[in-house]
Write a protein that holds these residues in place. Structure first.
Motif, short mmCIF file in Angstrom:
data_model
loop_
_atom_site.label_atom_id
_atom_site.label_comp_id
_atom_site.label_asym_id
_atom_site.label_seq_id
_atom_site.Cartn_x
_atom_site.Cartn_y
_atom_site.Cartn_z
N THR A 126 2.83 -62.54 9.26
CA THR A 126 2.62 -63.96 9.53
C THR A 126 3.93 -64.60 9.96
O THR A 126 5.01 -64.10 9.68
N ASP A 127 3.82 -65.74 10.65
CA ASP A 127 5.02 -66.49 11.05
C ASP A 127 5.39 -67.49 9.97
O ASP A 127 4.85 -67.45 8.87
N ILE A 128 6.29 -68.41 10.26
CA ILE A 128 6.77 -69.37 9.26
C ILE A 128 5.65 -70.26 8.75
O ILE A 128 5.61 -70.63 7.59
N SER A 129 4.68 -70.60 9.61
CA SER A 129 3.60 -71.48 9.20
C SER A 129 2.56 -70.79 8.34
O SER A 129 1.70 -71.43 7.76
N GLY A 130 2.61 -69.45 8.25
CA GLY A 130 1.65 -68.72 7.45
C GLY A 130 0.48 -68.19 8.27
O GLY A 130 -0.37 -67.48 7.75
N LEU A 131 0.46 -68.51 9.57
CA LEU A 131 -0.61 -68.00 10.43
C LEU A 131 -0.23 -66.62 10.96
O LEU A 131 0.95 -66.27 11.01
N PRO A 132 -1.22 -65.81 11.35
CA PRO A 132 -0.90 -64.48 11.86
C PRO A 132 0.02 -64.55 13.08
O PRO A 132 -0.18 -65.35 13.98
N ALA A 133 1.03 -63.70 13.07
CA ALA A 133 1.99 -63.67 14.17
C ALA A 133 1.44 -62.79 15.29
O ALA A 133 0.63 -61.89 15.07
N TRP A 134 1.91 -63.04 16.53
CA TRP A 134 1.49 -62.25 17.67
C TRP A 134 2.14 -60.89 17.59
O TRP A 134 3.35 -60.76 17.43
N VAL A 135 1.34 -59.85 17.68
CA VAL A 135 1.83 -58.48 17.67
C VAL A 135 1.47 -57.88 19.01
O VAL A 135 0.30 -57.87 19.40
N ASN A 136 2.46 -57.39 19.72
CA ASN A 136 2.22 -56.79 21.03
C ASN A 136 1.59 -55.42 20.85
O ASN A 136 2.18 -54.52 20.26
N ASP A 137 0.40 -55.25 21.38
CA ASP A 137 -0.32 -53.98 21.31
C ASP A 137 -0.20 -53.30 22.65
O ASP A 137 -0.41 -53.94 23.69
N GLU A 138 0.08 -52.01 22.64
CA GLU A 138 0.25 -51.29 23.91
C GLU A 138 -1.08 -51.08 24.65
O GLU A 138 -1.08 -50.78 25.83
N ASN A 139 -2.20 -51.28 23.99
CA ASN A 139 -3.50 -51.11 24.64
C ASN A 139 -4.04 -52.41 25.21
O ASN A 139 -5.15 -52.43 25.75
#
Length: 75
Positions: free
Chosen positions: A52-65
């Motif tokens: 999660t980021d600072i706000s507690g929401l899920p952070a963007w994760v770069n997926d190779e697919n």
């Protein structure tokens, strides 16, 4: 001057005596409550979604697919 139409209102259902009885008065416990303090527990429901980021929401994760828009890359 009296309006005779107002007397008819009392004949409608719900305008007469109440159909329910008064609630019975119970003798309560006069001692103050002591002892059991139930602690609340914070549930981490977003942990299953990843970091999660600072706000507690899920952070963007770069997926190779997927590309940057989140659409799948066809190979």
């Amino acid at each position: 001057m009296k309006d005779y139409k107002d007397n008819a209102t009392m004949e409608l259902p719900g305008f007469g005596e109440p159909a329910f009885e008064a609630p019975e008065v119970r003798k309560g416990n006069t001692k103050p409550r002591q002892g059991k303090n139930i602690r609340q527990e914070q549930l981490d429901l977003l942990a299953a979604l990843g970091p999660t980021d600072i706000s507690g929401l899920p952070a963007w994760v770069n997926d190779e697919n997927t590309d940057l828009t989140g659409l799948p890359i066809w190979r």
